[in-house]
Design an enzyme around this catalytic site. Structure first.
Site, PDB file in Angstrom:
ATOM      1  N   LYS A  55       0.838  -1.198   0.000  1.00  0.00           N
ATOM      2  CA  LYS A  55       0.000   0.000   0.000  1.00  0.00           C
ATOM      3  C   LYS A  55       0.872   1.247   0.000  1.00  0.00           C
ATOM      4  O   LYS A  55       0.607   2.201  -0.724  1.00  0.00           O
ATOM      5  CB  LYS A  55      -0.925   0.006   1.221  1.00  0.00           C
ATOM      6  CG  LYS A  55      -2.098  -0.951   1.067  1.00  0.00           C
ATOM      7  CD  LYS A  55      -2.862  -1.154   2.367  1.00  0.00           C
ATOM      8  CE  LYS A  55      -3.960  -2.189   2.171  1.00  0.00           C
ATOM      9  NZ  LYS A  55      -4.602  -2.618   3.407  1.00  0.00           N
ATOM     10  N   GLN A  99      -4.857  -1.488   9.684  1.00  0.00           N
ATOM     11  CA  GLN A  99      -4.844  -2.824   9.076  1.00  0.00           C
ATOM     12  C   GLN A  99      -5.456  -3.837  10.046  1.00  0.00           C
ATOM     13  O   GLN A  99      -5.036  -3.956  11.190  1.00  0.00           O
ATOM     14  CB  GLN A  99      -3.390  -3.197   8.735  1.00  0.00           C
ATOM     15  CG  GLN A  99      -3.227  -4.513   8.025  1.00  0.00           C
ATOM     16  CD  GLN A  99      -3.794  -4.489   6.598  1.00  0.00           C
ATOM     17  OE1 GLN A  99      -3.584  -3.548   5.853  1.00  0.00           O
ATOM     18  NE2 GLN A  99      -4.546  -5.519   6.255  1.00  0.00           N
ATOM     19  N   ASP A 122     -11.303   3.110   4.253  1.00  0.00           N
ATOM     20  CA  ASP A 122     -11.768   1.717   4.113  1.00  0.00           C
ATOM     21  C   ASP A 122     -13.291   1.657   4.007  1.00  0.00           C
ATOM     22  O   ASP A 122     -13.849   0.637   3.608  1.00  0.00           O
ATOM     23  CB  ASP A 122     -11.349   0.901   5.351  1.00  0.00           C
ATOM     24  CG  ASP A 122     -10.134   0.027   5.073  1.00  0.00           C
ATOM     25  OD1 ASP A 122      -9.858  -0.238   3.886  1.00  0.00           O
ATOM     26  OD2 ASP A 122      -9.486  -0.396   6.045  1.00  0.00           O
TER      27      ASP A 122
END
Ligand code: NDP
Length: 304
Positions: A55, A99, A122
């Site tokens: 990422k 995460q 997200d």
């Protein structure tokens, strides 16, 4: 089998990342704005470390400033929430991603709830799931859409054009894939069925689909004879299975939730695993970061 059936998610993601790079360059020129993404990793889960590294690299290549926050596996929930609070209040950070999974002492919902909805790239915060469910998709308070279903929808529209009136079956009802996927397809005016582990006559339900999205986490579960001839099949699953050879008895390989070899014979279009949905998920995270940065600065975001 013709190759033009395959939806090449890797190439699609590359093209999307290039467009994001063009947009970030324009934002910098016109507004002096550099989108910032903060990625928080708690603990040393090896798969998560690889994701986070990828990422960070992809963000930098697309003109996004990525900051990495690595916390010890013994970090308390309060310590993590304090970091999230700091990032919420940092004007150079427009997107925050924690995460998952997080270690057991931390409640993932408490963390998701603590992220400012505008920075929740997200799209897991209840404010964003609510906005998606109610179709609040434009303006400064629009939903941030979860990256995986967003990427699936982009690939479907690219391949099929207008999706309205099509029968879509979403296999799986998780909060991160199945439910938001079903919401996006409903907004696109598909007739949507959500199937799951209690669904009766699953193969038959799937055979009614013009669009079949599989997100179950069961290796190669969807067989070719579950698929309507000509249907578009999006395989979200990422499963590692044993694939021993005489040279390497421990060899493994990645497969999706769809049995690709039988499915590709019947489907009109299909995403492979790897190289389908996976690369699009990261590209959509970058797109969401740019969208978030624009909204936070009163700029109309580019259409990705
Ligand atoms: P979850 O485990 O959260 O959800 C799985 C869903 O599948 C549940 O709704 C479950 O039903 C349903 N299900 C499980 N077994 C069956 C079965 N035998 N028949 C019918 N339905 C079944 O998974 P996720 O949504 O998080 O992920 C799904 C897959 O997608 C995984 O392989 C994951 O690795 C992958 N993934 C890939 C991403 C990418 O970027 N490509 C991103 C995120 C996930 P029930 O609700 O009844 O239990």
């Amino acid at each position: 089998m013709s190759n033009d059936k395959i939806i090449d998610g890797k190439a699609f993601a590359e093209a999307l990342r290039e467009r994001i790079g063009t947009e970030t360059a324009a934002l910098k020129d016109a507004h002096g704005l550099v989108p910032g993404l903060a990625v928080v990793l708690v603990g040393e889960d090896p798969a998560s470390q690889v994701y986070v590294r990828n990422k960070g690299k992809a963000a930098a290549a697309a003109g996004i400033t990525a900051s990495d926050h690595r916390l010890d596996a013994s970090t308390t929930q309060d310590e993590l929430l304090a970091l999230v609070d700091k990032l919420n209040n940092d004007p150079t950070v427009h997107g925050i991603l924690v995460q998952l999974p997080v270690p057991d002492q931390i409640d993932p919902n408490a963390v998701i709830d603590a992220i400012a909805p505008a920075k929740d790239v997200d799209g897991f915060h209840v404010i964003n799931t609510g906005r998606l469910a109610t179709g609040q998709m434009d303006g400064p308070d629009a939903a941030m859409v979860p990256c995986t279903p967003l990427g699936c929808k982009m690939m479907l529209e690219d391949r099929l054009g207008d999706l309205s009136g099509l029968n879509a079956v979403v296999l799986g009802r998780s909060n991160i894939v199945g439910k938001p996927m079903a919401a996006l397809l409903t907004q696109a005016s598909c007739t949507v069925t959500i199937a799951h582990s209690r669904t009766k006559n699953l193969a038959e339900v799937c055979r009614g689909a013009d669009i079949l999205v599989a997100a179950v986490g069961r290796p190669q579960m969807v067989q070719g004879d579950w698929i309507k001839p000509g249907a578009a099949v999006i395989d979200v699953g990422i499963n590692r299975i044993d694939a021993p050879t005489t040279e390497d008895p421990d060899k493994t390989r990645l497969v999706g939730d769809v049995d690709f070899d039988s499915a590709v014979e019947v489907a009109g279009a299909i995403t492979p695993v790897p190289g389908g949905v996976g690369p699009m998920t990261i590209a959509c995270l970058l797109a969401n970061t740019v969208t978030a940065a624009c909204r936070q600065n009163g700029i109309t975001p580019p259409k990705f």
